[in-house]
Scaffold this active site. Structure first.
Site, PDB file in Angstrom:
ATOM      1  N   CYS A   1       0.847  -1.196   0.000  1.00 17.16           N
ATOM      2  CA  CYS A   1       0.000   0.000   0.000  1.00 17.16           C
ATOM      3  C   CYS A   1       0.885   1.250   0.000  1.00 17.16           C
ATOM      4  O   CYS A   1       1.989   1.252   0.530  1.00 17.16           O
ATOM      5  CB  CYS A   1      -0.907   0.003   1.232  1.00 17.16           C
TER       6      CYS A   1
ATOM      7  N   ARG B   1       2.922   4.949   6.322  1.00 15.51           N
ATOM      8  CA  ARG B   1       3.337   4.233   7.535  1.00 15.51           C
ATOM      9  C   ARG B   1       3.834   2.822   7.253  1.00 15.51           C
ATOM     10  O   ARG B   1       4.191   2.109   8.193  1.00 15.51           O
ATOM     11  CB  ARG B   1       2.152   4.186   8.521  1.00 15.51           C
TER      12      ARG B   1
ATOM     13  N   ASP C   1       0.422   3.789   1.679  1.00 12.30           N
ATOM     14  CA  ASP C   1       0.377   4.397   3.018  1.00 12.30           C
ATOM     15  C   ASP C   1       1.792   4.699   3.537  1.00 12.30           C
ATOM     16  O   ASP C   1       2.660   3.825   3.541  1.00 12.30           O
ATOM     17  CB  ASP C   1      -0.339   3.422   3.972  1.00 12.30           C
TER      18      ASP C   1
ATOM     19  N   HIS D   1      -2.167  -3.915   5.113  1.00 11.18           N
ATOM     20  CA  HIS D   1      -2.014  -3.510   6.514  1.00 11.18           C
ATOM     21  C   HIS D   1      -3.383  -3.274   7.126  1.00 11.18           C
ATOM     22  O   HIS D   1      -4.316  -2.873   6.431  1.00 11.18           O
ATOM     23  CB  HIS D   1      -1.133  -2.261   6.629  1.00 11.18           C
TER      24      HIS D   1
ATOM     25  N   CYS E   1      -6.365  -0.078   6.784  1.00 15.12           N
ATOM     26  CA  CYS E   1      -6.074   0.545   5.479  1.00 15.12           C
ATOM     27  C   CYS E   1      -7.191   1.521   5.087  1.00 15.12           C
ATOM     28  O   CYS E   1      -8.371   1.155   5.055  1.00 15.12           O
ATOM     29  CB  CYS E   1      -5.905  -0.531   4.412  1.00 15.12           C
TER      30      CYS E   1
HETATM   31 CO    CO Z   1      -3.499   1.207   2.980  1.00 17.77          CO
END
Ligand code: CO
Length: 195
Positions: free
Chosen positions: A42, A46, A44, A98, A101
């Site tokens: 992803c 993080r 993302d 994750h 999400c």
């Molecule tokens: Co995500």
């Protein structure tokens, strides 16, 4: 005049630390990359693969998009996979989702986010295919279960590509894994993708 001064400072410091520990690191890496892993994850912020795996540059080939999707007709993702498998000859393809999400959360709701809704349709499809596995689940539990189901579905999509099928047929050592990352602990775990 750049307003990215903080980033350049950090970069200079980082490169210096690496060279201090291994004077020839960049010289060696400049010649070639030989990663053994392809990571499909992803976007993302993080979940940065090299950081959470504690791997230096050169060790992992990466493709990221919102909600770590492998769409049958996505030339971007497919091109990354083809290069990783056929040229770099990676032995492992990792699809990593994750918990929590945002893309998965958005796909479970009905709010309009504009263009990205077209991308989220793919996660809505995963939800539709797996409705029975989500029965009775609410809130965070429902989101997190769909995060797992999405990874399992994307692993299937990877395994179904001509790229992986051809490689296997030609006897390549290649395995496809489904992982999920816990933002709250920093830990990864492997999902059962053979069920
Ligand atoms: Co995500």
């Amino acid at each position: 005049m750049s307003n990215l001064n903080d980033l350049f400072e950090k970069n200079k410091q980082w490169a210096k630390e690496i060279v201090d520990g291994d004077a020839k690191f960049f010289e060696r890496l400049k010649e070639q990359q030989t990663p053994n892993y392809l990571w499909i994850g992803c976007s993302d912020s993080r979940v940065p693969p090299n950081t959470i795996l504690a791997l230096p540059p050169g060790e992992i080939f990466v493709h990221r998009n919102i909600a770590n999707l492998v769409v049958h007709s996505d030339l971007n993702c497919l091109s990354v996979m083809q290069y990783a498998v056929e040229v770099l000859k990676v032995e492992h393809i990792i699809v990593c989702g994750h918990y929590g999400c945002g893309g998965v959360k958005a796909a479970l709701g009905s709010q309009n986010y504009g263009l990205i809704d077209n991308w989220l349709r793919h996660i809505k499809d995963v939800k539709r295919f797996n409705d029975k596995h989500l029965e009775g689940l609410e809130g965070e539990e429902r989101v997190n279960r769909l995060c797992e189901l999405n990874v399992i579905e994307q692993v299937k999509n990877v395994r179904d590509t001509t790229i992986v099928k051809d490689a296997k047929q030609q006897g390549a050592t290649l395995s496809v894994h489904g992982l999920i990352y816990d933002l709250g602990t920093g830990h990864l775990k492997e999902l059962d993708t053979n069920a």
